[in-house]
Design an enzyme around this catalytic site. Structure first.
Site, PDB file in Angstrom:
ATOM      1  N   ARG A  79      64.925  48.815   7.909  1.00  0.00           N
ATOM      2  CA  ARG A  79      64.116  48.308   9.043  1.00  0.00           C
ATOM      3  C   ARG A  79      62.679  47.964   8.638  1.00  0.00           C
ATOM      4  NH1 ARG A  79      67.118  52.427  11.470  1.00  0.00           N
ATOM      5  NH2 ARG A  79      68.791  51.538  12.728  1.00  0.00           N
TER       6      ARG A  79
ATOM      7  N   LYS B 125      56.269  34.363   7.524  1.00  0.00           N
ATOM      8  CA  LYS B 125      57.572  33.775   7.857  1.00  0.00           C
ATOM      9  C   LYS B 125      58.521  34.099   6.714  1.00  0.00           C
ATOM     10  CE  LYS B 125      56.463  29.856  10.852  1.00  0.00           C
ATOM     11  NZ  LYS B 125      56.450  28.374  10.970  1.00  0.00           N
TER      12      LYS B 125
ATOM     13  N   GLU C  14      50.503  19.852   1.156  1.00  0.00           N
ATOM     14  CA  GLU C  14      50.042  20.885   2.114  1.00  0.00           C
ATOM     15  C   GLU C  14      48.523  21.045   2.025  1.00  0.00           C
ATOM     16  OE1 GLU C  14      52.197  21.993   4.232  1.00  0.00           O
ATOM     17  OE2 GLU C  14      54.091  21.551   3.206  1.00  0.00           O
TER      18      GLU C  14
ATOM     19  N   LYS D  69      44.784  28.682   6.467  1.00  0.00           N
ATOM     20  CA  LYS D  69      46.068  29.183   6.986  1.00  0.00           C
ATOM     21  C   LYS D  69      45.877  30.570   7.604  1.00  0.00           C
ATOM     22  CE  LYS D  69      50.878  29.686   6.783  1.00  0.00           C
ATOM     23  NZ  LYS D  69      52.173  29.447   6.206  1.00  0.00           N
TER      24      LYS D  69
ATOM     25  N   GLU E 223      53.641  31.573  16.264  1.00  0.00           N
ATOM     26  CA  GLU E 223      53.777  30.144  16.573  1.00  0.00           C
ATOM     27  C   GLU E 223      54.091  29.861  18.041  1.00  0.00           C
ATOM     28  OE1 GLU E 223      55.621  28.023  13.339  1.00  0.00           O
ATOM     29  OE2 GLU E 223      56.051  26.309  14.623  1.00  0.00           O
TER      30      GLU E 223
ATOM     31  N   ARG F 279      49.651  27.528  15.881  1.00  0.00           N
ATOM     32  CA  ARG F 279      50.240  27.498  14.525  1.00  0.00           C
ATOM     33  C   ARG F 279      51.033  26.211  14.295  1.00  0.00           C
ATOM     34  NH1 ARG F 279      52.794  32.626  11.120  1.00  0.00           N
ATOM     35  NH2 ARG F 279      53.482  31.408   9.341  1.00  0.00           N
TER      36      ARG F 279
ATOM     37  N   ASN G 233      52.287  21.987  11.279  1.00  0.00           N
ATOM     38  CA  ASN G 233      53.413  21.062  11.120  1.00  0.00           C
ATOM     39  C   ASN G 233      52.969  19.603  11.047  1.00  0.00           C
ATOM     40  OD1 ASN G 233      55.340  23.095  11.150  1.00  0.00           O
ATOM     41  ND2 ASN G 233      55.337  23.166  13.379  1.00  0.00           N
TER      42      ASN G 233
ATOM     43  N   HIS H  22      55.041  17.156   9.210  1.00  0.00           N
ATOM     44  CA  HIS H  22      56.343  17.766   8.940  1.00  0.00           C
ATOM     45  C   HIS H  22      57.441  17.234   9.860  1.00  0.00           C
ATOM     46  CE1 HIS H  22      53.843  20.337   6.563  1.00  0.00           C
ATOM     47  NE2 HIS H  22      54.840  21.115   6.203  1.00  0.00           N
TER      48      HIS H  22
ATOM     49  N   HIS I 261      60.454  16.147   7.911  1.00  0.00           N
ATOM     50  CA  HIS I 261      61.774  16.796   7.985  1.00  0.00           C
ATOM     51  C   HIS I 261      62.865  15.771   8.273  1.00  0.00           C
ATOM     52  CE1 HIS I 261      60.085  21.084   8.852  1.00  0.00           C
ATOM     53  NE2 HIS I 261      60.149  20.800   7.562  1.00  0.00           N
TER      54      HIS I 261
ATOM     55  N   HIS J  37      60.076  18.295  -0.502  1.00  0.00           N
ATOM     56  CA  HIS J  37      59.395  18.595   0.756  1.00  0.00           C
ATOM     57  C   HIS J  37      58.019  17.919   0.862  1.00  0.00           C
ATOM     58  CE1 HIS J  37      58.397  20.897   4.287  1.00  0.00           C
ATOM     59  NE2 HIS J  37      57.301  21.357   3.698  1.00  0.00           N
TER      60      HIS J  37
HETATM   61  P1  NAD Z   1      60.822  27.027  -5.313  1.00  0.00           P
HETATM   62  O1  NAD Z   1      60.565  28.389  -4.836  1.00  0.00           O
HETATM   63  O2  NAD Z   1      62.227  26.552  -5.328  1.00  0.00           O
HETATM   64  O3  NAD Z   1      60.191  26.862  -6.760  1.00  0.00           O
HETATM   65  C1  NAD Z   1      60.354  25.658  -7.453  1.00  0.00           C
HETATM   66  C2  NAD Z   1      60.745  25.871  -8.883  1.00  0.00           C
HETATM   67  O4  NAD Z   1      59.592  26.181  -9.634  1.00  0.00           O
HETATM   68  C3  NAD Z   1      61.716  27.014  -9.131  1.00  0.00           C
HETATM   69  O5  NAD Z   1      62.781  26.510  -9.869  1.00  0.00           O
HETATM   70  C4  NAD Z   1      60.935  28.043  -9.939  1.00  0.00           C
HETATM   71  O6  NAD Z   1      61.712  28.648 -10.920  1.00  0.00           O
HETATM   72  C5  NAD Z   1      59.860  27.206 -10.568  1.00  0.00           C
HETATM   73  N1  NAD Z   1      58.579  27.890 -10.744  1.00  0.00           N
HETATM   74  C6  NAD Z   1      57.947  28.719  -9.885  1.00  0.00           C
HETATM   75  N2  NAD Z   1      56.749  29.045 -10.345  1.00  0.00           N
HETATM   76  C7  NAD Z   1      56.604  28.428 -11.536  1.00  0.00           C
HETATM   77  C8  NAD Z   1      55.555  28.342 -12.489  1.00  0.00           C
HETATM   78  N3  NAD Z   1      54.388  28.941 -12.270  1.00  0.00           N
HETATM   79  N4  NAD Z   1      55.755  27.614 -13.604  1.00  0.00           N
HETATM   80  C9  NAD Z   1      56.914  26.955 -13.806  1.00  0.00           C
HETATM   81  N5  NAD Z   1      57.936  26.963 -12.932  1.00  0.00           N
HETATM   82  C10 NAD Z   1      57.773  27.692 -11.805  1.00  0.00           C
HETATM   83  O7  NAD Z   1      60.003  25.941  -4.452  1.00  0.00           O
HETATM   84  P2  NAD Z   1      58.669  26.058  -3.597  1.00  0.00           P
HETATM   85  O8  NAD Z   1      58.258  24.670  -3.362  1.00  0.00           O
HETATM   86  O9  NAD Z   1      57.709  27.015  -4.169  1.00  0.00           O
HETATM   87  O10 NAD Z   1      59.155  26.690  -2.212  1.00  0.00           O
HETATM   88  C11 NAD Z   1      60.055  26.036  -1.356  1.00  0.00           C
HETATM   89  C12 NAD Z   1      60.576  27.038  -0.361  1.00  0.00           C
HETATM   90  O11 NAD Z   1      59.499  27.576   0.379  1.00  0.00           O
HETATM   91  C13 NAD Z   1      61.561  26.476   0.648  1.00  0.00           C
HETATM   92  O12 NAD Z   1      62.666  27.339   0.731  1.00  0.00           O
HETATM   93  C14 NAD Z   1      60.799  26.493   1.959  1.00  0.00           C
HETATM   94  O13 NAD Z   1      61.643  26.662   3.079  1.00  0.00           O
HETATM   95  C15 NAD Z   1      59.877  27.662   1.749  1.00  0.00           C
HETATM   96  N6  NAD Z   1      58.657  27.627   2.572  1.00  0.00           N
HETATM   97  C16 NAD Z   1      58.364  28.709   3.312  1.00  0.00           C
HETATM   98  C17 NAD Z   1      57.220  28.728   4.092  1.00  0.00           C
HETATM   99  C18 NAD Z   1      56.869  29.958   4.881  1.00  0.00           C
HETATM  100  O14 NAD Z   1      55.931  29.911   5.671  1.00  0.00           O
HETATM  101  N7  NAD Z   1      57.558  31.055   4.672  1.00  0.00           N
HETATM  102  C19 NAD Z   1      56.357  27.626   4.105  1.00  0.00           C
HETATM  103  C20 NAD Z   1      56.682  26.528   3.314  1.00  0.00           C
HETATM  104  C21 NAD Z   1      57.838  26.532   2.544  1.00  0.00           C
HETATM  105  N1  GLY Z   2      54.587  26.640   6.945  1.00  0.00           N
HETATM  106  C1  GLY Z   2      54.244  26.645   8.326  1.00  0.00           C
HETATM  107  C2  GLY Z   2      53.915  27.988   8.844  1.00  0.00           C
HETATM  108  O1  GLY Z   2      53.794  28.932   8.111  1.00  0.00           O
HETATM  109  O2  GLY Z   2      53.786  28.133  10.036  1.00  0.00           O
END
Ligand code: NAD
Ligand code: GLY
Length: 377
Positions: free
Chosen positions: A126, A148, A190, A242, A252, A256, A260, A263, A267, A280
């Site tokens: 939990r 998130k 972003e 942020k 949100e 918040r 977007n 986005h 999307h 993205h």
């Molecule tokens: P990712 O996590 O897939 O990373 C991209 C690639 O980069 C991976 O293959 C990883 O191995 C590699 N990598 C990571 N750090 C590295 C480094 N320093 N050097 C070399 N390679 C490296 O992609 P991302 O763009 O970081 O994240 C996308 C994800 O984030 C999506 O799932 C999306 O839904 C999520 N997201 C979440 C939020 C939130 O608020 N929680 C906001 C935006 C996006």
């Molecule tokens: N990435 C959008 C949010 O965190 O609300």
């Protein structure tokens, strides 16, 4: 090292402190262990990462964790592993290590690792404490901040999850130097977004420093030093914006949503092109241009500001044209966006650089016109 606080109310059950710091430094990864030790937060740690990031940064992180028992689990790389099956493997690893309420998770990696590890932390027993150590630009300026957490469902991205805040976000901008150029650019969308939605001076700073914002700048020692200083400022400023928005609207309910910006159309473009043609940030960049053009048609934004947004995205190497996608199909895809609330599609549109408003009931005619001006057919 820059320190930004995400100010949140204490938990109603038990008054537990929920505000947390975001620390941004250069080549600071090995210092995290000492910081965690001083906080006396846990007896043991599970580091969740992927093979690539573990290879690059695992040892540096672990060498700082001399006095805390820790183990590491690797998750395969890629969005397709952000699912309940992988989360289940994380629960297995936590249970195998006899993790309990005094155990802690460190998420070392990009947004996929951060979302997955945060979700495991939110749900195991939990809720146990976790620290975000984001290593992609997108994760440093966005995904790791704001709580998130979640996984994908075959029917929809990020369908399963919860708001669950980390105890700390620890960012070493030097990790950006090993990112492929395309990954750096996706995060830059972003970063530009923050300038448009909240901070005209920050937007100006990006315009003035755009020559540092590419992987070429990491190649020679003098340009590397200068670029890292600029990145430290950019990541800290983005985190500040942020953090401010999350503090005012954690779950949100309204404000918040301005995060977007770009986005909604972004999307739709990702869905239409099946997450293949554009990543993205690339889709969001096109979405921001289209949203700026919608604002122009609504007489909210002047022509010069639209052009400044296009120019900055262009300078950092992001696409600003949709490459012949069907405007009709993009509009259709908008209908199934998560931002449709009570049948109304909400758009975040700029009034000027540094200020946006949320609008619904934008005529389809205007959206289509803006899409046609953004390279759709
Ligand atoms: P990712 O996590 O897939 O990373 C991209 C690639 O980069 C991976 O293959 C990883 O191995 C590699 N990598 C990571 N750090 C590295 C480094 N320093 N050097 C070399 N390679 C490296 O992609 P991302 O763009 O970081 O994240 C996308 C994800 O984030 C999506 O799932 C999306 O839904 C999520 N997201 C979440 C939020 C939130 O608020 N929680 C906001 C935006 C996006
Ligand atoms: N990435 C959008 C949010 O965190 O609300």
């Amino acid at each position: 090292m820059a320190r930004i606080k995400v100010e949140l109310p204490a938990s109603p059950a038990g008054g537990k402190e929920r505000s947390y710091d975001i620390l941004v430094g250069i080549d600071s990864l090995a210092d995290l262990g000492e910081i965690i030790e001083k906080l006396s937060w846990c007896q043991d740690i599970l580091i969740i990462t992927d093979p690539q990031v573990n290879n690059l940064y695992g040892d540096k992180l672990r060498c700082g964790l001399k006095n805390i028992k820790n183990s590491t689990i690797e998750v395969p790389r890629g969005e397709r592993y952000k699912n309940l099956q992988t989360a289940s493997k994380l629960y297995d690893a936590l249970a195998k290590n006899s993790a309990h309420r005094d155990s802690m998770i460190i998420a070392l990696g990009g947004g996929v690792i951060g979302d997955l590890a945060g979700f495991a932390a939110a749900t195991y027993m939990r809720g146990i404490r976790y620290v975000q150590v984001p290593t992609t630009l997108l994760a440093q300026v966005d995904a790791a901040i704001g709580g998130k957490t979640g996984v994908n469902h075959p029917k929809c991205k990020n369908l399963i999850g919860s708001f669950y805040q980390p105890g700390l976000v620890f960012i070493d901008v030097k990790t950006l130097t090993t990112l492929p150029a395309r990954e750096l650019r996706t995060g830059l969308a972003e970063v530009v977004k923050y300038g448009v939605i909240e901070d005209a001076d920050f937007f100006k700073f990006l315009e003035a420093n755009s020559h540092h914002l590419n992987t070429k700048a990491f190649e020679a020692p003098d340009t590397l030093r200068a670029a890292l200083k600029v990145w430290e400022i950019i990541v800290a400023e983005s985190a500040k914006i942020k953090a401010k928005i999350v503090a005012r609207d954690e779950t949100e309910q309204g404000l918040r949503m301005i995060l977007n910006f770009g986005h909604t159309i972004g999307h739709a473009i990702e869905t239409l092109t099946k997450y293949y043609a554009y990543n993205h940030g690339e889709a969001v960049a096109i979405g921001m241009v289209a949203a700026a053009k919608i604002a122009r048609h609504l007489d909210l934004l002047d022509k010069e500001s639209v052009q400044r947004i296009v120019n900055l995205l262009d300078k950092v190497g992001l696409a600003t044209q949709a490459g012949g996608l069907s405007a009709r199909k993009v509009v259709q895809a908008l209908g199934i966006d998560k931002k449709v609330i009570k049948g109304k599609l909400r758009f975040v549109v700029p009034e000027k650089i540094g200020k946006v408003v949320i609008k619904d009931n934008i005529p389809t005619r205007i959206i289509t016109q803006a899409l046609l001006e953004t390279g759709c057919k």
